[in-house]
Design a protein around this motif. Structure first.
Motif, PDB file in Angstrom:
ATOM      1  N   GLY A  18       0.818  -1.211   0.000  1.00 24.96           N
ATOM      2  CA  GLY A  18       0.000   0.000   0.000  1.00 24.96           C
ATOM      3  C   GLY A  18       0.853   1.262   0.000  1.00 24.96           C
ATOM      4  N   GLU A  19       1.971   1.226   0.732  1.00 22.13           N
ATOM      5  CA  GLU A  19       2.881   2.368   0.743  1.00 22.13           C
ATOM      6  C   GLU A  19       3.551   2.556  -0.617  1.00 22.13           C
ATOM      7  OE1 GLU A  19       5.572   2.058   4.062  1.00 22.13           O
ATOM      8  OE2 GLU A  19       3.904   1.752   5.467  1.00 22.13           O
ATOM      9  N   ILE A  20       3.912   1.453  -1.253  1.00 25.20           N
ATOM     10  CA  ILE A  20       4.493   1.542  -2.608  1.00 25.20           C
ATOM     11  C   ILE A  20       3.458   2.154  -3.561  1.00 25.20           C
ATOM     12  CG2 ILE A  20       5.181   0.132  -4.623  1.00 25.20           C
ATOM     13  CD1 ILE A  20       7.496   0.439  -2.707  1.00 25.20           C
ATOM     14  N   LYS A  21       2.225   1.689  -3.463  1.00 26.29           N
ATOM     15  CA  LYS A  21       1.160   2.235  -4.319  1.00 26.29           C
ATOM     16  C   LYS A  21       1.036   3.736  -4.117  1.00 26.29           C
ATOM     17  CE  LYS A  21      -3.667   1.985  -5.543  1.00 26.29           C
ATOM     18  NZ  LYS A  21      -4.990   1.426  -5.289  1.00 26.29           N
ATOM     19  N   SER A  22       0.999   4.180  -2.865  1.00 24.30           N
ATOM     20  CA  SER A  22       0.887   5.613  -2.571  1.00 24.30           C
ATOM     21  C   SER A  22       2.089   6.387  -3.115  1.00 24.30           C
ATOM     22  CB  SER A  22       0.783   5.839  -1.066  1.00 24.30           C
ATOM     23  OG  SER A  22      -0.420   5.314  -0.579  1.00 24.30           O
ATOM     24  N   HIS A  23       3.268   5.801  -2.985  1.00 19.53           N
ATOM     25  CA  HIS A  23       4.489   6.471  -3.441  1.00 19.53           C
ATOM     26  C   HIS A  23       4.489   6.673  -4.960  1.00 19.53           C
ATOM     27  CE1 HIS A  23       8.662   7.716  -3.433  1.00 19.53           C
ATOM     28  NE2 HIS A  23       8.961   6.760  -4.294  1.00 19.53           N
ATOM     29  N   PHE A  24       3.972   5.706  -5.694  1.00 22.18           N
ATOM     30  CA  PHE A  24       3.996   5.785  -7.155  1.00 22.18           C
ATOM     31  C   PHE A  24       2.698   6.343  -7.753  1.00 22.18           C
ATOM     32  CE2 PHE A  24       7.582   2.927  -6.608  1.00 22.18           C
ATOM     33  CZ  PHE A  24       8.442   3.349  -7.605  1.00 22.18           C
ATOM     34  N   GLU A  25       1.669   6.491  -6.939  1.00 24.09           N
ATOM     35  CA  GLU A  25       0.373   6.942  -7.444  1.00 24.09           C
ATOM     36  C   GLU A  25       0.493   8.290  -8.147  1.00 24.09           C
ATOM     37  OE1 GLU A  25      -3.851   5.798  -5.776  1.00 24.09           O
ATOM     38  OE2 GLU A  25      -2.690   7.047  -4.409  1.00 24.09           O
ATOM     39  N   GLY A  26      -0.028   8.343  -9.357  1.00 18.58           N
ATOM     40  CA  GLY A  26      -0.011   9.579 -10.123  1.00 18.58           C
ATOM     41  C   GLY A  26       1.343   9.954 -10.690  1.00 18.58           C
ATOM     42  N   LEU A  27       2.301   9.034 -10.658  1.00 15.85           N
ATOM     43  CA  LEU A  27       3.640   9.338 -11.168  1.00 15.85           C
ATOM     44  C   LEU A  27       3.580   9.656 -12.659  1.00 15.85           C
ATOM     45  CD1 LEU A  27       6.704   9.492 -10.629  1.00 15.85           C
ATOM     46  CD2 LEU A  27       6.826   7.075 -11.263  1.00 15.85           C
ATOM     47  N   THR A  28       4.133  10.784 -13.000  1.00 13.92           N
ATOM     48  CA  THR A  28       4.229  11.239 -14.384  1.00 13.92           C
ATOM     49  C   THR A  28       5.585  11.885 -14.533  1.00 13.92           C
ATOM     50  OG1 THR A  28       1.854  11.669 -14.534  1.00 13.92           O
ATOM     51  CG2 THR A  28       3.243  12.833 -16.084  1.00 13.92           C
ATOM     52  N   PHE A  29       6.253  11.601 -15.619  1.00 11.16           N
ATOM     53  CA  PHE A  29       7.479  12.331 -15.880  1.00 11.16           C
ATOM     54  C   PHE A  29       7.699  12.462 -17.372  1.00 11.16           C
ATOM     55  CE2 PHE A  29       8.914   8.070 -14.381  1.00 11.16           C
ATOM     56  CZ  PHE A  29       9.443   7.561 -15.549  1.00 11.16           C
ATOM     57  N   GLY A  30       8.367  13.553 -17.730  1.00 10.55           N
ATOM     58  CA  GLY A  30       8.709  13.804 -19.123  1.00 10.55           C
ATOM     59  C   GLY A  30      10.046  13.179 -19.445  1.00 10.55           C
ATOM     60  N   LEU A  31      10.174  12.741 -20.682  1.00 14.73           N
ATOM     61  CA  LEU A  31      11.420  12.161 -21.163  1.00 14.73           C
ATOM     62  C   LEU A  31      12.149  13.155 -22.044  1.00 14.73           C
ATOM     63  CD1 LEU A  31      10.065   8.627 -22.120  1.00 14.73           C
ATOM     64  CD2 LEU A  31      11.183   9.314 -19.982  1.00 14.73           C
ATOM     65  N   GLN A  40       0.854   3.553 -14.466  1.00 16.64           N
ATOM     66  CA  GLN A  40      -0.302   2.845 -13.932  1.00 16.64           C
ATOM     67  C   GLN A  40       0.165   1.813 -12.911  1.00 16.64           C
ATOM     68  OE1 GLN A  40      -3.341   3.795 -15.341  1.00 16.64           O
ATOM     69  NE2 GLN A  40      -2.050   5.218 -16.473  1.00 16.64           N
ATOM     70  N   PHE A  41      -0.565   1.676 -11.817  1.00 12.05           N
ATOM     71  CA  PHE A  41      -0.284   0.692 -10.775  1.00 12.05           C
ATOM     72  C   PHE A  41      -1.193  -0.506 -11.002  1.00 12.05           C
ATOM     73  CE2 PHE A  41      -1.305  -1.307  -6.740  1.00 12.05           C
ATOM     74  CZ  PHE A  41      -0.083  -1.411  -6.115  1.00 12.05           C
ATOM     75  N   SER A  42      -0.614  -1.703 -11.056  1.00  9.98           N
ATOM     76  CA  SER A  42      -1.392  -2.939 -11.183  1.00  9.98           C
ATOM     77  C   SER A  42      -0.935  -3.922 -10.118  1.00  9.98           C
ATOM     78  CB  SER A  42      -1.169  -3.587 -12.551  1.00  9.98           C
ATOM     79  OG  SER A  42      -1.595  -2.756 -13.586  1.00  9.98           O
ATOM     80  N   PRO A  43      -1.821  -4.304  -9.185  1.00  9.21           N
ATOM     81  CA  PRO A  43      -1.421  -5.345  -8.227  1.00  9.21           C
ATOM     82  C   PRO A  43      -1.240  -6.663  -8.968  1.00  9.21           C
ATOM     83  CG  PRO A  43      -3.723  -4.734  -7.927  1.00  9.21           C
ATOM     84  CD  PRO A  43      -3.180  -3.851  -9.003  1.00  9.21           C
ATOM     85  N   GLU A  44      -0.278  -7.445  -8.543  1.00 12.80           N
ATOM     86  CA  GLU A  44      -0.013  -8.745  -9.157  1.00 12.80           C
ATOM     87  C   GLU A  44      -0.581  -9.834  -8.257  1.00 12.80           C
ATOM     88  OE1 GLU A  44       1.298  -9.400 -12.168  1.00 12.80           O
ATOM     89  OE2 GLU A  44       1.403  -7.244 -12.502  1.00 12.80           O
ATOM     90  N   ASP A  45      -1.304 -10.764  -8.817  1.00 13.72           N
ATOM     91  CA  ASP A  45      -1.928 -11.841  -8.057  1.00 13.72           C
ATOM     92  C   ASP A  45      -1.031 -13.069  -8.088  1.00 13.72           C
ATOM     93  OD1 ASP A  45      -3.749 -13.313  -6.608  1.00 13.72           O
ATOM     94  OD2 ASP A  45      -5.027 -13.753  -8.331  1.00 13.72           O
ATOM     95  N   ILE A  46      -0.110 -13.130  -7.120  1.00 12.65           N
ATOM     96  CA  ILE A  46       0.815 -14.249  -7.000  1.00 12.65           C
ATOM     97  C   ILE A  46       0.626 -14.811  -5.602  1.00 12.65           C
ATOM     98  CG2 ILE A  46       3.235 -14.961  -7.074  1.00 12.65           C
ATOM     99  CD1 ILE A  46       3.746 -12.370  -8.717  1.00 12.65           C
TER     100      ILE A  46
END
Length: 185
Positions: A18-31, A40-46
């Motif tokens: 959940g903390e990782i999700k919050s940290h990366f949420e809305g991440l946008t950067f220019g190249l 985009q955040f996608s939980p992995e079902d493992i």
């Protein structure tokens, strides 16, 4: 079928995830090419693993087919690792094409023996905890990533002109010279 360039992260607990999700949420950067990436955040079902993948629709979805693909994905990879370096705790992470295909539980499989008995190196670009580093027997060439973590470094993405989408004439010449190999990719 899409081939996704992503950051795959494994965590110890659902709270860490959940903390990782919050940290990366809305991440946008220019190249440097002028492209803006939205992640985009996608939980992995493992089973038994708390993991996620972060990916951008703005990057190639069929691997490196042009020099620009290699440049953009390499820069994105560096920026993702930098953002991870400044983030919350995790267990294992890697940036790659289809990064989700190799989990932290498989690190032993990537150990390569070296000349001296008991010495090895890890043949996978990734970041993992120092505790895991100790469990693996302290493979050579791992370097500090941040306190509590080591990594094998990130070398960037590779462009190969044969069979790429921007070098049709070169691919056609290969097919002319080696007609028996025209289906090799």
């Amino acid at each position: 079928m899409a081939i996704i360039f992503d950051l795959y992260v494994e965590c110890h607990t659902p709270e860490e995830l959940g903390e990782i999700k919050s940290h990366f949420e809305g991440l946008t950067f220019g190249l440097q090419t002028g492209k803006t990436t939205h992640w985009q955040f996608s939980p992995e079902d493992i089973e038994g693993v708390y993991a996620c993948s972060l990916w951008s629709r703005q990057l190639s979805d069929c691997a490196v087919r042009t020099v620009t693909d290699a440049i953009e994905c390499t820069e994105a990879g560096m920026r993702l690792y930098r953002h991870l370096q400044q983030g919350p705790d995790f267990q294992f992470a890697r940036v790659a094409w289809e990064a989700t295909f190799i989990g932290g539980w498989e690190l032993e499989d990537w150990l390569e023996p070296l000349g001296d008995p008991g010495e090895s190196r890890l043949g996978l670009e990734c970041v993992f905890t120092e505790a895991r580093y100790e469990q693996l027997g302290r493979p050579k060439y791992c370097k500090a990533f941040r306190p509590g973590y080591v990594w094998t470094g990130y070398r960037g993405e590779v462009y190969r002109p044969l069979w790429s989408s921007d070098q049709k004439e070169l691919t056609d010449l290969y097919r002319e010279y080696f007609p028996h190999a025209k289906d090799l990719k």
